[in-house]
Motif scaffolding. Sequence first.
Motif, PDB file in Angstrom:
ATOM      1  N   HIS A  65      -9.863 -16.869  30.707  1.00  0.00           N
ATOM      2  CA  HIS A  65      -8.569 -16.728  31.445  1.00  0.00           C
ATOM      3  C   HIS A  65      -7.792 -17.595  31.952  1.00  0.00           C
ATOM      4  O   HIS A  65      -6.664 -18.110  31.707  1.00  0.00           O
ATOM      5  N   LYS A  66      -8.445 -18.611  32.625  1.00  0.00           N
ATOM      6  CA  LYS A  66      -8.144 -19.732  33.224  1.00  0.00           C
ATOM      7  C   LYS A  66      -7.554 -20.847  32.369  1.00  0.00           C
ATOM      8  O   LYS A  66      -6.328 -21.323  32.668  1.00  0.00           O
ATOM      9  N   ARG A  86      -6.236 -20.142  29.469  1.00  0.00           N
ATOM     10  CA  ARG A  86      -4.806 -19.771  29.072  1.00  0.00           C
ATOM     11  C   ARG A  86      -3.818 -19.813  30.099  1.00  0.00           C
ATOM     12  O   ARG A  86      -2.667 -19.997  29.884  1.00  0.00           O
ATOM     13  N   GLN A  87      -4.302 -19.450  31.378  1.00  0.00           N
ATOM     14  CA  GLN A  87      -3.433 -19.459  32.542  1.00  0.00           C
ATOM     15  C   GLN A  87      -2.889 -21.079  32.882  1.00  0.00           C
ATOM     16  O   GLN A  87      -1.662 -20.804  33.081  1.00  0.00           O
TER      17      GLN A  87
END
Length: 428
Positions: free
Chosen positions: A126-127, A129-130
């Motif tokens: 997730h990170k 991509r974030q």
Amino acid sequence: MTMIGLVDCNSFYVSCERVFQPRLRGLPVGVMSNNDGCVIALSTELKALGIKMGTPAFELQHLVRQGRIHLLSSNYELYGDMSQRVQSVLEEFAPAVEPYSIDEMFVRFDGFTHEQLLEHARQLHHKVRQFTGIPVCVGVAPTRTLAKLANRAAKKISAYQGVCVLQHDSRETQVLLKKIELGDVWGVGRRLVERLTVMGIKSAWDLAQANPKEIRRRFSVTLERTALELRGVPCIEMNDFDEARQRIMTSRSFGKLTDNLDEIREAIRQHGQRGAEKLRRQNGLAKAVLVFLKTNPFRQDLHQYSPSLVLELPRPTADSREILHAAGHALQRIYRKGYLYQKGGVMLLDLVDASRQQLSLLDTPQSDADRQRSAKLMNTMDELNKRMGRGTVSLGRPTPGAAWHLRCANLTQRCSTRWDELPLVQAR
């Protein structure tokens, strides 16, 4: 227990372009090779249209004109910077990060339970991509080979949602290995597949269960390691892929055919400097320089001439000035008028470790002082180019529009590395 993760950026070149051009999201997009020759990166949407890797770009121009697909020139400066940004995020989540390619990186995890590691991998997924805008898949397993297969499962099987963590002795791992064909195992090429199939080894599971000593006897120690890694036995170290290269080649096709010696000299100068930078990065020295030129072998209507020449350097060196001096002499000797050249390049040969170089009996204190000044100057140049962007400091400036420059008709802006190419926001 130490676990190895493989983080693979999805459709990396296309994803980099989409970060700064959101309008391309969901559209069929391809990135072309040097000189806009063929398609080397495809979005999922482009693959769905039946377009294959390596398709010549000219065969797709009718689709581009119709607005059905979008083809972009390679923007390697942007891709390299985005790769560094992904690595920076990974370094916050793992004690060791080892780039395997521009879009793949191995990471090491220590001291996690299976549940903790799964959550940690999902957070990493997730990170990245974030913080970068780049979508990735994460595969984690006890060995690099299993991590490769876990990453493949994370990408191909939607139930994993981009993250797959395998234990070597789990039922899940066994089922997965039985489904994976030999050709999809890291390091097993087509010829090996044919030979192994004759022995009744048809899947990753079959190879994992084979006798490692027999595999080594019939094939190689490399395939034996692959078989052991499939069993969960680590055989490949983090630094196995960081060995110094034995030669460094830097070359590229020209944007168009040329017989202009000054323009060709500029191209050789650029290639020589790039090769010297790579040489210094691996703390090496070169003993010789090879320069070559090539005409277009497919243009039988033109005279053909493809010369090369090796010149020994006065001493092993990584100094761009000495390398370019030798390359210039070699070019002068092989260049002939009356030929249209398509490609040129520089190869650095007989590389040695700078910390182990053998000094000459004729060396003097002045020679040592010269080497120290040379190393200091080159280090300063490299540091400035690292901070300010490649080519900020160079020996000679390229002529804009010269024939040797690549064709990049659809080059996007280098938004993350060039001040003058930053995206602009217009107020309404």
